[in-house]
Scaffold this active site. Structure first.
Site, PDB file in Angstrom:
ATOM      1  N   GLY A   3       1.404   4.343   3.947  1.00 17.06           N
ATOM      2  CA  GLY A   3       2.332   3.525   3.170  1.00 17.06           C
ATOM      3  C   GLY A   3       3.239   4.359   2.289  1.00 17.06           C
ATOM      4  O   GLY A   3       4.431   4.053   2.148  1.00 17.06           O
ATOM      5  N   GLY A  56       0.812  -1.216   0.000  1.00 16.22           N
ATOM      6  CA  GLY A  56       0.000   0.000   0.000  1.00 16.22           C
ATOM      7  C   GLY A  56       0.840   1.258   0.000  1.00 16.22           C
ATOM      8  O   GLY A  56       0.492   2.260   0.637  1.00 16.22           O
ATOM      9  N   ALA A  57       1.957   1.233  -0.760  1.00 17.27           N
ATOM     10  CA  ALA A  57       2.922   2.333  -0.719  1.00 17.27           C
ATOM     11  C   ALA A  57       2.569   3.501  -1.614  1.00 17.27           C
ATOM     12  O   ALA A  57       3.348   4.445  -1.719  1.00 17.27           O
ATOM     13  CB  ALA A  57       4.306   1.807  -1.101  1.00 17.27           C
ATOM     14  N   ASN A  58       1.409   3.482  -2.250  1.00 14.19           N
ATOM     15  CA  ASN A  58       1.072   4.547  -3.189  1.00 14.19           C
ATOM     16  C   ASN A  58       0.289   5.694  -2.546  1.00 14.19           C
ATOM     17  O   ASN A  58       0.073   6.731  -3.169  1.00 14.19           O
ATOM     18  CB  ASN A  58       0.254   4.000  -4.361  1.00 14.19           C
ATOM     19  CG  ASN A  58      -1.044   3.360  -3.915  1.00 14.19           C
ATOM     20  OD1 ASN A  58      -1.037   2.191  -3.540  1.00 14.19           O
ATOM     21  ND2 ASN A  58      -2.148   4.088  -3.920  1.00 14.19           N
ATOM     22  N   SER A  64      -3.258  -0.511  15.447  1.00 15.79           N
ATOM     23  CA  SER A  64      -4.167   0.639  15.553  1.00 15.79           C
ATOM     24  C   SER A  64      -4.603   0.810  16.997  1.00 15.79           C
ATOM     25  O   SER A  64      -4.788  -0.178  17.725  1.00 15.79           O
ATOM     26  CB  SER A  64      -5.395   0.419  14.669  1.00 15.79           C
ATOM     27  OG  SER A  64      -6.405   1.377  14.942  1.00 15.79           O
ATOM     28  N   TYR A 107     -13.529  -3.094  11.174  1.00 15.07           N
ATOM     29  CA  TYR A 107     -12.189  -2.520  11.083  1.00 15.07           C
ATOM     30  C   TYR A 107     -11.381  -2.793  12.348  1.00 15.07           C
ATOM     31  O   TYR A 107     -10.243  -3.267  12.283  1.00 15.07           O
ATOM     32  CB  TYR A 107     -12.273  -1.010  10.847  1.00 15.07           C
ATOM     33  CG  TYR A 107     -10.921  -0.345  10.897  1.00 15.07           C
ATOM     34  CD1 TYR A 107     -10.016  -0.498   9.847  1.00 15.07           C
ATOM     35  CD2 TYR A 107     -10.520   0.395  12.006  1.00 15.07           C
ATOM     36  CE1 TYR A 107      -8.754   0.084   9.892  1.00 15.07           C
ATOM     37  CE2 TYR A 107      -9.268   0.985  12.062  1.00 15.07           C
ATOM     38  CZ  TYR A 107      -8.390   0.816  11.004  1.00 15.07           C
ATOM     39  OH  TYR A 107      -7.143   1.379  11.071  1.00 15.07           O
ATOM     40  N   GLY A 132      -1.281   7.532   1.521  1.00 12.66           N
ATOM     41  CA  GLY A 132      -1.428   7.506   2.966  1.00 12.66           C
ATOM     42  C   GLY A 132      -0.155   7.148   3.709  1.00 12.66           C
ATOM     43  O   GLY A 132       0.959   7.542   3.336  1.00 12.66           O
TER      44      GLY A 132
END
Length: 304
Positions: free
Chosen positions: A22, A16-18, A145, A170, A20
């Protein structure tokens, strides 16, 4: 006399590095000189993220591997590509789904948040453990979290079939991530493995307080007094990423630790060792979760 060989840069995979957290983890780790694999679902968005990182770090060593954590076949293919590139020093298991008003499912029929946030990373870790073992001191960082404080696992209905509520889905998925992360380290130690498992969390990190990154960060206008008030209990995702980045490459980080912001209630602040709630380390729940995850993904992490 033979010339000394230049040590290879550590290789860090960030899911998820694209966007937020990440994105900022990848940018911060790349700034240390590490080779960073951007494991992202959308290749176009990953390419834009890589361009943004290179504008700030011209010599950044970046690679893109398309990885959909909501699809076990995509995870398997991505892992094969990553392994083909050599040992993995660190995996930052960051990608995830935050909120879904209606109950949705992954490509394999799992509830979307539990299936992506926990099961997707469980599968990826199972595939990548050989590459992590090949590194001198492999490390896995799980994204926890503060929401785990108010959650309890329901392993009789992990997919929330009987009653779905977005926040419950979540927070339980993040508690599952943390429970697995701590249990994984215990089992790695028992197996005599050199790989370590660490959990880290970003505190209360919001996009609207985040440093500007054109095309990556979207901030909506808010009155200055509101922004000032938000900063008393929140921070930007660039700051929220720092505990994860430190857990990924910090020299003094040990397996089984929990890193987060050092401020009030762990909402904001600099990276520090913090405490998780005791139920996140419940051994009985962890064993049940491990067995359930192995059965659902049809994968059993091999610890050596």
């Amino acid at each position: 006399m033979s010339a000394e060989r230049t040590p290879l840069r550590p290789r860090v995979v960030v899911t998820g590095a694209n966007a937020g957290l990440g994105y900022f983890v990848a940018e911060q780790v790349a700034a240390t000189g590490a080779r960073v694999v951007l494991a992202c679902r959308d290749e176009g968005r990953a390419s834009r993220a890589a361009e943004s990182m290179r504008r700030r770090i011209p010599d950044a060593d970046l690679e893109i591997v398309v990885t959909d954590l909501a699809d076990l076949s995509s995870i398997r293919a991505a892992a094969a590509r990553i392994i083909a590139g050599g040992p993995v020093d660190t995996l930052v298991a960051n990608a995830g789904v935050v909120g879904s008003k209606k109950r949705q499912t992954t490509a394999d029929g799992f509830e979307l948040q539990f299936g992506t946030n926990h099961l997707g990373h469980f599968a990826l870790i199972a595939h990548l453990l050989p590459a992590l073992t090949q590194a001198e001191a492999g490390r896995i960082v799980h994204l926890g979290s503060i929401s785990h404080r108010w959650a309890r696992l329901d392993l009789d209905d992990p997919m929330l079939v009987s009653r779905y509520r977005s926040y419950t889905a979540y927070s339980r998925s993040k508690l599952a991530v943390m429970t697995f992360g701590f249990e994984l380290d215990r089992r790695l130690r028992a197996a005599g493995s050199s790989v370590r498992s660490v959990v880290a969390h970003p505190g209360f990190a919001l996009e609207n307080l985040t440093e500007k990154r054109p095309g990556i960060v979207t901030r909506r206008w808010l009155p200055a007094p509101i922004v000032g008030l938000m900063r008393t209990v929140c921070q930007g995702k660039d700051q929220g990423a720092r505990p994860l980045s430190y857990a990924a490459v910090g020299a003094d980080v040990q397996g089984g630790e929990y890193w987060g912001p050092d401020g009030w209630f762990q909402l904001t602040g600099a990276p520090a060792l913090v405490k998780a709630k005791k139920h996140a380390s419940n051994r009985k729940a962890a064993a049940r979760l491990w067995n359930l995850s192995a059965r659902l993904t049809r994968l059993q992490p091999v610890l050596e």
